[in-house]
Design a protein around this motif. Sequence first.
Motif, PDB file in Angstrom:
ATOM      1  N   ARG A  50       0.833  -1.209   0.000  1.00  0.00           N
ATOM      2  CA  ARG A  50       0.000   0.000   0.000  1.00  0.00           C
ATOM      3  C   ARG A  50       0.870   1.263   0.000  1.00  0.00           C
ATOM      4  O   ARG A  50       1.885   1.322   0.698  1.00  0.00           O
ATOM      5  N   GLN A  75      -0.743   2.823   7.325  1.00  0.00           N
ATOM      6  CA  GLN A  75      -1.838   1.856   7.215  1.00  0.00           C
ATOM      7  C   GLN A  75      -1.375   0.465   7.635  1.00  0.00           C
ATOM      8  O   GLN A  75      -2.089  -0.254   8.350  1.00  0.00           O
ATOM      9  N   GLN A 117      -3.938  -1.175  -1.890  1.00  0.00           N
ATOM     10  CA  GLN A 117      -5.264  -0.727  -1.478  1.00  0.00           C
ATOM     11  C   GLN A 117      -6.347  -1.100  -2.484  1.00  0.00           C
ATOM     12  O   GLN A 117      -7.513  -0.806  -2.271  1.00  0.00           O
ATOM     13  N   SER A 121      -8.778  -4.508   1.405  1.00  0.00           N
ATOM     14  CA  SER A 121     -10.177  -4.594   1.845  1.00  0.00           C
ATOM     15  C   SER A 121     -10.821  -5.890   1.380  1.00  0.00           C
ATOM     16  O   SER A 121     -11.668  -6.464   2.084  1.00  0.00           O
ATOM     17  N   VAL A 157      -9.710  -8.574   3.784  1.00  0.00           N
ATOM     18  CA  VAL A 157     -10.442  -8.448   5.048  1.00  0.00           C
ATOM     19  C   VAL A 157     -11.852  -9.013   4.898  1.00  0.00           C
ATOM     20  O   VAL A 157     -12.345  -9.767   5.746  1.00  0.00           O
ATOM     21  N   ALA A 158     -12.510  -8.651   3.784  1.00  0.00           N
ATOM     22  CA  ALA A 158     -13.870  -9.142   3.534  1.00  0.00           C
ATOM     23  C   ALA A 158     -13.901 -10.658   3.385  1.00  0.00           C
ATOM     24  O   ALA A 158     -14.908 -11.304   3.717  1.00  0.00           O
TER      25      ALA A 158
END
Length: 265
Positions: A20, A32, A88, A117, A120-121
Motif C-alpha cells: 500500500r 496503514q 489498497q 479490503s 479483510v472481507a
Amino acid sequence: MGVFVEATDVSRDAIFLDARYNLQNKQWGKEQYDAAHIHNARYVDLEQDVSDMTSNRGRHPMPSHAQLQQLFERLGLQLDSEIVIYDQGGAPFASRVYYMLAYAGFTNIAIVNGGFSALVAAGLPINAEAVDVTPTNITLNWQPQLYASRDDVKAIVDGDVQAVLLDAREEARYRGEVEPLDKVAGHIPTARNYFWEQAKEDGKLVVTDALTQTVSKDEPVVVYCGSGVTASPVFTLLKEAGYEDVKVYVGSFSDWIEAYDAAKK
C-alpha cells in the motif's frame, strides 16, 4: 497461474507482501500497515524498497540487482515461495512489486485483486503486530527479457527493433496538452496510448477490450509511463491476458526526456 487472484482463493499459508502506498502522502502506506495488516504480511515501500531514489534515471528508477537481492532476502523469500501481494486495490503498487519479483525470477507470485479490503472481507486474519522474518540467502534467476533500457527504447523509436511502445499515462499528458510532473510535455515518438486507469473497476484491475485492441498478442510490447510506476499494472494486465513478449521501460518518460526529444499530437 494467472497474475491476479481473488481474495477468496488466496492460500493463508502464502507469504503476504503489503504494498500500500500513496504518491501524494508517502508515509500513508506504512501508517496503514502499522495500524492493521494481514497476519504476518511484510511491508514493501515503493520508494525505499522497489525504487533506487539515488539514481537519476527517472523519478522512480530501477533498483540494482544487488539492491533487489538484499530486499528479497530481508523479506525472507525463496524463488519458489508462494507470494501474494496486495495494495489498497485498483492501484499500481502491487503490480510494481510483482514486476520486480518476476524480473528476479520468482515463479509463484500473484496480486490480490481488490487489495487489502478484499482480503479483510474474505475473512483473512489481520493485526498490527510486528513481523519476525528470518532472512534468506537466495540465488536469483534474472529475466532480462522483461526489462527495457533507454537504449532499447531508442532502437524501437529509430526503427531498428520492431516493437510497440505503449504509454500508460492519461491521454492529455500523452498528447502533450498538460504535464504536471515532468519538465517536457508529450510522449516518446511512435508510442501508442492506453491510460492505465481505464482498467480500474470497483477497486480491481481488469483486462479491457480497449487494452487488447490497442496492442495485439503478436506484437512485442514495451510499456512506460511517467516514472515507471503506473506502467506496472499495464504490464501485469497484459501478462494476465496471455501476452508473452512484454517489457517495462522502468525509467519511462522522465528518463527518456533527459536524452531525447518528445513527440506531441
